[in-house]
Design an enzyme around this catalytic site. Structure first.
Site, PDB file in Angstrom:
ATOM      1  N   TYR A 146       0.839  -1.215   0.000  1.00  0.00           N
ATOM      2  CA  TYR A 146       0.000   0.000   0.000  1.00  0.00           C
ATOM      3  C   TYR A 146       0.866   1.255   0.000  1.00  0.00           C
ATOM      4  O   TYR A 146       0.552   2.245  -0.643  1.00  0.00           O
ATOM      5  CB  TYR A 146      -0.950  -0.005   1.200  1.00  0.00           C
ATOM      6  CG  TYR A 146      -1.732   1.288   1.339  1.00  0.00           C
ATOM      7  CD1 TYR A 146      -2.552   1.754   0.304  1.00  0.00           C
ATOM      8  CD2 TYR A 146      -1.637   2.069   2.497  1.00  0.00           C
ATOM      9  CE1 TYR A 146      -3.253   2.953   0.422  1.00  0.00           C
ATOM     10  CE2 TYR A 146      -2.335   3.255   2.621  1.00  0.00           C
ATOM     11  CZ  TYR A 146      -3.138   3.692   1.584  1.00  0.00           C
ATOM     12  OH  TYR A 146      -3.823   4.883   1.697  1.00  0.00           O
ATOM     13  N   ARG A 153       1.410   6.892  -6.767  1.00  0.00           N
ATOM     14  CA  ARG A 153       0.257   7.773  -6.996  1.00  0.00           C
ATOM     15  C   ARG A 153       0.651   9.230  -6.807  1.00  0.00           C
ATOM     16  O   ARG A 153       0.365  10.088  -7.662  1.00  0.00           O
ATOM     17  CB  ARG A 153      -0.893   7.389  -6.054  1.00  0.00           C
ATOM     18  CG  ARG A 153      -2.060   8.366  -6.107  1.00  0.00           C
ATOM     19  CD  ARG A 153      -3.279   7.875  -5.331  1.00  0.00           C
ATOM     20  NE  ARG A 153      -3.026   7.566  -3.930  1.00  0.00           N
ATOM     21  CZ  ARG A 153      -3.951   7.156  -3.071  1.00  0.00           C
ATOM     22  NH1 ARG A 153      -5.212   7.003  -3.492  1.00  0.00           N
ATOM     23  NH2 ARG A 153      -3.655   6.888  -1.813  1.00  0.00           N
ATOM     24  N   TYR A 206      -0.898  12.656   6.798  1.00  0.00           N
ATOM     25  CA  TYR A 206      -0.491  11.574   7.705  1.00  0.00           C
ATOM     26  C   TYR A 206       1.016  11.645   7.958  1.00  0.00           C
ATOM     27  O   TYR A 206       1.792  11.882   7.028  1.00  0.00           O
ATOM     28  CB  TYR A 206      -0.799  10.204   7.085  1.00  0.00           C
ATOM     29  CG  TYR A 206      -2.225   9.702   7.204  1.00  0.00           C
ATOM     30  CD1 TYR A 206      -3.150  10.286   8.061  1.00  0.00           C
ATOM     31  CD2 TYR A 206      -2.626   8.606   6.449  1.00  0.00           C
ATOM     32  CE1 TYR A 206      -4.447   9.789   8.149  1.00  0.00           C
ATOM     33  CE2 TYR A 206      -3.925   8.104   6.532  1.00  0.00           C
ATOM     34  CZ  TYR A 206      -4.829   8.701   7.383  1.00  0.00           C
ATOM     35  OH  TYR A 206      -6.100   8.197   7.456  1.00  0.00           O
ATOM     36  N   ARG A 219     -11.284  13.249   2.185  1.00  0.00           N
ATOM     37  CA  ARG A 219     -12.265  12.419   2.889  1.00  0.00           C
ATOM     38  C   ARG A 219     -13.558  12.309   2.100  1.00  0.00           C
ATOM     39  O   ARG A 219     -14.300  11.328   2.228  1.00  0.00           O
ATOM     40  CB  ARG A 219     -12.534  12.995   4.277  1.00  0.00           C
ATOM     41  CG  ARG A 219     -11.319  12.947   5.192  1.00  0.00           C
ATOM     42  CD  ARG A 219     -10.754  11.556   5.356  1.00  0.00           C
ATOM     43  NE  ARG A 219      -9.567  11.528   6.218  1.00  0.00           N
ATOM     44  CZ  ARG A 219      -8.827  10.450   6.420  1.00  0.00           C
ATOM     45  NH1 ARG A 219      -9.119   9.296   5.813  1.00  0.00           N
ATOM     46  NH2 ARG A 219      -7.779  10.509   7.201  1.00  0.00           N
ATOM     47  N   GLU A 326     -13.973  -1.154   6.208  1.00  0.00           N
ATOM     48  CA  GLU A 326     -13.916   0.164   5.579  1.00  0.00           C
ATOM     49  C   GLU A 326     -15.255   0.389   4.882  1.00  0.00           C
ATOM     50  O   GLU A 326     -15.812  -0.522   4.276  1.00  0.00           O
ATOM     51  CB  GLU A 326     -12.755   0.243   4.589  1.00  0.00           C
ATOM     52  CG  GLU A 326     -12.552   1.640   4.033  1.00  0.00           C
ATOM     53  CD  GLU A 326     -11.252   1.778   3.256  1.00  0.00           C
ATOM     54  OE1 GLU A 326     -10.176   1.612   3.862  1.00  0.00           O
ATOM     55  OE2 GLU A 326     -11.321   2.042   2.045  1.00  0.00           O
TER      56      GLU A 326
END
Ligand code: 3EB
Length: 341
Positions: A146, A153, A206, A219, A326
């Site tokens: 991930y 990305r 983060y 979000r 999730e």
């Protein structure tokens, strides 16, 4: 929120048979193994290899918009568009021709291809991106996959001159049971507003304990299509601040996901007061890491929401090993559920 006048609609339907309607923009189908992609099919669909918890049938998430729609292909991307919206799909095998881990290089290439398409077609904003790839929590090349994905990305966003904080798309990233990197995306020519959750640190901020490059997503994203405000809530987990809460407790994690979704919906209603988004009127996709947790997750949904909602349940690994659930959601567009014939 159903209605013939909506410029965008979502249908959950059984995966058996292909969507035929001219008004289909594209979508995603979830089955184990993945469904074969018919070459002749003009509709951009990602076929994701994803297990279904016991009792759940293979399912497709189909996005539609009034015609005229036009299909096309650019490199690996299939797309379908009208004046306002473009849905694209791509599926890439993981490859690298340099020292980068294959998933990192492939994520970079995929997002560069997406941005190149949007530039070519004149679509300014990514509204929502769905990312699926196998073994999301496994480590290779000394780093979790991930985290490799996040590096690739973010590099593509930067390479195309896009911000990596603030107005970034809503997204999700889930582990699939096999296949390459599968990405579906919805882009628009309308103006998109990124929404953050006051209960959570923005993912693009983060700290580095979660990986050397932060994930690039909001979000939620908010867009007005025609006279309707539409909301796309990213994959939402049991995270407050930047920390995972309720280790090992899927029911408590589900309640925390819904508290986060409620906070995001409240933010959206603050920014678009006319929208009046309500949790009972959203469409939901739930990803459960352990199929044995499904009953507990369903029970929390039933008790937290006042009305039966459109919801599908899938089994997937979530992008932190300690996350068991999730939940993603969207609303303001038309929502339909087609039962198995
Ligand atoms: C989180 O809040 C959970 O990397 O695109 C949720 C939604 C998550 C999107 C992504 C990851 C992504 O950090 C994980």
């Amino acid at each position: 929120m159903s209605g013939a006048d909506a410029l965008l609609g979502l249908t959950f339907r059984p995966a058996s048979g292909l969507p035929q309607a001219d008004s289909v923009l594209g979508g995603a189908c979830f089955s184990h193994p993945a469904a074969a992609q018919p070459e002749a099919c003009e509709v951009p669909l990602i076929a994701v290899d994803m297990a279904l918890p016991a009792g759940e049938a293979p399912v497709c998430e189909i996005w539609h918009s009034p015609t005229p729609l036009q299909s096309g292909q650019q490199g690996a991307i299939r797309y379908r568009e009208n004046d306002l919206l473009l849905f694209g799909s791509l599926s890439l095998e993981e490859t690298s021709n340099d020292a980068r881990p294959p998933l990192q290089a492939t994520a970079d290439a995929a997002y560069r291809a997406i941005f190149a398409l949007l530039e070519a077609r004149g679509f300014g904003a990514l509204l929502r991106v769905w990312n699926y790839f196998p073994a999301i929590n496994q480590e290779s090349h000394g780093i979790e996959r991930y985290r490799q994905f996040n590096i690739g990305r973010q590099a593509a966003f930067r390479a195309h001159g896009h911000a990596v904080t603030g107005n970034v798309p809503a997204a999700c990233a889930l582990g699939s049971a096999g296949g390459g990197l599968n990405i579906g995306f919805l882009a628009t020519r309308a103006e998109v507003t990124g929404i953050e959750n006051p209960r959570q640190l923005s993912a693009y901020h983060y700290p580095s304990q979660y990986g050397p490059k932060s994930p690039t997503f909001s979000r939620a994203s908010l867009v007005k299509l025609g006279d309707r405000d539409m909301l796309f809530i990213s994959g939402t987990a049991s995270i407050v601040g930047h920390q995972t809460l309720h280790h090992g407790d899927a029911a408590a994690q589900t309640r925390e996901c819904l508290a986060n979704i409620a906070a995001i919906a409240a933010e959206a209603n603050r920014l678009a007061p006319a929208a009046n988004f309500h949790l009972d009127q959203l469409a939901y996709k739930l990803y459960v890491r352990h199929p044995t947790d499904l009953a507990a997750v369903r029970a929390v949904m039933a008790s937290a929401l006042n009305a039966p909602v459109a919801a599908i349940y899938l089994q997937a690994d979530v992008c932190r090993a300690d996350l068991l659930v999730e939940i993603e959601a969207s609303g303001g567009h038309a929502i339909d559920v087609e039962a198995v014939a």
